[in-house]
Design an enzyme around this catalytic site. Structure first.
Site, PDB file in Angstrom:
ATOM      1  N   CYS A   1       0.668  -1.219  -0.026  1.00  0.00           N
ATOM      2  CA  CYS A   1       0.079   0.029   0.006  1.00  0.00           C
ATOM      3  C   CYS A   1       0.821   1.267  -0.089  1.00  0.00           C
ATOM      4  CB  CYS A   1      -0.734   0.001   1.231  1.00  0.00           C
ATOM      5  SG  CYS A   1      -2.195   1.287   1.057  1.00  0.00           S
ATOM      6  N   ILE A   2       0.782   2.183   1.047  1.00  0.00           N
ATOM      7  CA  ILE A   2       1.399   3.140   0.998  1.00  0.00           C
ATOM      8  C   ILE A   2       3.078   3.237   1.614  1.00  0.00           C
ATOM      9  CG2 ILE A   2       0.673   4.138   3.470  1.00  0.00           C
ATOM     10  CD1 ILE A   2       1.373   6.362   0.202  1.00  0.00           C
TER      11      ILE A   2
END
Length: 224
Positions: A136-137
């Site tokens: 994800c991030i």
């Protein structure tokens, strides 16, 4: 003997901590691979607390370690006590807590600061040539710390399916190579032993996100 893998959390909840589905998927897939997860989080205050019903900040104060313990079912350690020598790999799930509590990415983007504890841990695993899994991030942490590394946060063209694609462009500005991958795929930077996958950076069915994280975990354990 199964591999011992450090999992670093950033709180509890997508908007101000670790993404719960991603964190749970990491723990489930580590178990499936016969690996032992050791969960850590920094003993610091969250940047802020978000009401997850309204999507708005509140006046509350919460601690990252205390909140992360919810996901770890209480079996968690202070990140300051992590010793890379006894561990085989590191995984950091996503969620806005990575960009708010582990770094200042949420407010400063490519000019962010990664918290010293988190940076020290990432550098220790990298120096020991032990694999690091990010989804994800969380690949932005590696983008900031290891210039020239190869990563994926999914795709670099914004659309309904990839609403956060501008993150890929920012990584390129930091001197990293971004590789477009579907949500069920991973990218392996063999030189840096980095394994990344997009997870909720993609607007995809949850089982596809779960499968992509599974491939990331499988590859991390294989490299360990």
């Amino acid at each position: 003997m199964g591999k011992r893998v450090a999992v670093v959390l950033a709180g509890c909840g997508v908007y101000d901590g670790s993404e719960i589905h991603e964190s749970s998927a990491v723990l489930v897939h580590l178990s499936r691979e016969g690996a032992e997860a050791e969960v850590y989080a920094p003993d610091v205050d969250q940047m802020h607390v978000v009401d997850h019903v309204r999507g708005e900040p509140t006046q509350e104060k919460r601690n990252v370690l205390v909140e992360s313990a919810r996901i770890a079912r209480g079996n968690i350690k202070d990140l300051a006590t992590l010793d890379v020598k006894g561990l085989d790999a590191l995984i950091i799930p996503g969620g806005f807590g990575v960009a708010k509590n582990l770094s200042t990415w949420a407010t400063q983007g490519k000019n962010c600061i990664v918290s010293k504890e988190v940076e020290d841990v990432l550098r220790a695993f990298h120096a020991a040539k032990k694999p690091i899994g990010l989804c994800c991030i969380s690949p932005v942490l590696a983008a900031k710390i290891f210039p020239g590394c190869e990563l994926t946060v999914g795709h670099d063209t914004e659309c309904e399916k990839w609403p956060y694609a501008k993150t890929a462009e920012t990584m390129k500005e930091l001197g990293c190579k971004h590789v477009n991958k579907h949500v069920t795929e991973v990218h392996v930077d063999a030189k840096n032993k980095l394994v990344t996958t997009s997870a909720f950076m993609c607007n995809a069915p949850i089982h596809e996100i779960y499968d992509g994280i599974g491939k990331m975990v499988e590859e991390v354990v294989r490299l360990a």
